[in-house]
Design a protein around this motif. Sequence first.
Motif: not given
Length: 429
Positions: A255-257, A259-269, A296-299
Amino acid sequence: MAKEGVEKAEETEQMIEKEAGKESAEGGGGGSHRLGDAQEMRVVVLAGFGGLNKLRVTRKAMPEPQDGELKIRVKACGLNFIDLMVRQGNIDNPPKTPLVPGFECSGIVEALGDNVKGYEIGDRVMAFVNYNAWAEVVCTPVEFVYKIPDDMSFSEAAAFPMNFVTAYMMLFEVANLREGMSVLVHSAGGGVGQAVAQLCSTIPNVTVFGTASTFKHEAIKDSVTHLFDRNADYVQEVKRISAEGVDIVLDCLCGDNTGKGLSLLKPLGTYILYGSSNMVTGETKSFFSFAKSWWQVEKVNPIKLYEENKVIAGFSLLNLLFKQGRAGLIRKVVDKLLGLYNQKKIKPVVDSLWALEEVKEAMQRIHDRGNIGKLILDVEKTPTPLVPDARTMPTRLPWTDDPTNVYWSSTSPETHPTRERERQTRSMD
Ligand SMILES: NC(=O)c1ccc[n+]([C@@H]2O[C@H](COP(=O)([O-])OP(=O)(O)OC[C@H]3O[C@@H](n4cnc5c(N)ncnc54)[C@H](OP(=O)(O)O)[C@@H]3O)[C@@H](O)[C@H]2O)c1
């Protein structure tokens, strides 16, 4: 809520009575039985997809090992979140019902099919099974069976394969966890969550950010570096501590997690999706929750990944084992994990043991987010008596706030440390 608890207790009582009736009619007292020519065994059956009332304990013909299979006298079975989703019919291409659920068990080898090498009758083992694990006897191909150390209990062994192999594969095979990295894991108090936390602790200087229901925090706080309530704004919380974010996001919620998870990734994460717990919002499958989670899944646009230097992955152990033929790889991983177990670096966290006849209550405990670690179906356990005896004490159902929802447990704190721990943890909240 109280009514639901009482109804469940009554259902269990009826299941026990039914079983007792059958046993006396058959002249047996536990274990397997012979009806006519066929040897029979107790199994949990899912009669159809839906709520808890679709589960029954019944008798079925005992399987015999085919070419390349081992027959295992089951001692304990793992109960996983995926079993709830199977019950609801909340998975891709669900098999036909009725079926016997369960994907892992531990026990003793009772017979060998043709062409089975490396195992003997009497070996203590744990195994993956493509359904049918929740039974007194299981047959499964030899490539899914692993010998267990002498000092590993059957409960620990049933709690081991799914949780630790999943955690290991994601951290080391997919995301390449190394010294100094950081990891975000949801449901940190659950079976996979605790395995992730323990495996991270085998690598120096790994920071683990976890989310979990607040009442679990006291019990699991030493297993992770930072803990947030599952409803907290964890993106903000993580960024407050680590402005750049994290190296690895393990997302079992979807779901919306995503997009949230992707937004939290460092470069090369690396972001890994390995579950969709958000789709389970009640006892039965909800089309609304499914659609919401999907919507809600980020495309993701691969060009954006290229520009931002991010990796997206998915992981499904059951598909890897049963559809994609990677049992050889998984055996090597199990060997490494058993090495870590023997060095006392990892140890399954067992939440609680339940009789087969208590499977509904066990599943309800996961629905209610009550578990810390893994739930085990103990094939030899007799269902907890529902009437008090001299050693019993009234206990509030640990996963409800309703003071009228009381059940009687014959398990004293000494013999059931998990429940005692829960009581202590709850009273600290
Ligand atoms: N892809 C794979 O190969 C693989 C293998 C194993 C497991 N998994 C996935 O990993 C996740 C964890 O599995 P597990 O078997 O170890 O279970 P678990 O974490 O022990 O599951 C129970 C916990 O999940 C949390 N949770 C999150 N959403 C929930 C919901 N909608 N309903 C009830 N509880 C919810 C609750 O903890 P909090 O309230 O503390 O968050 C609950 O106590 C699941 O999504 C499962 O499908 C995937």
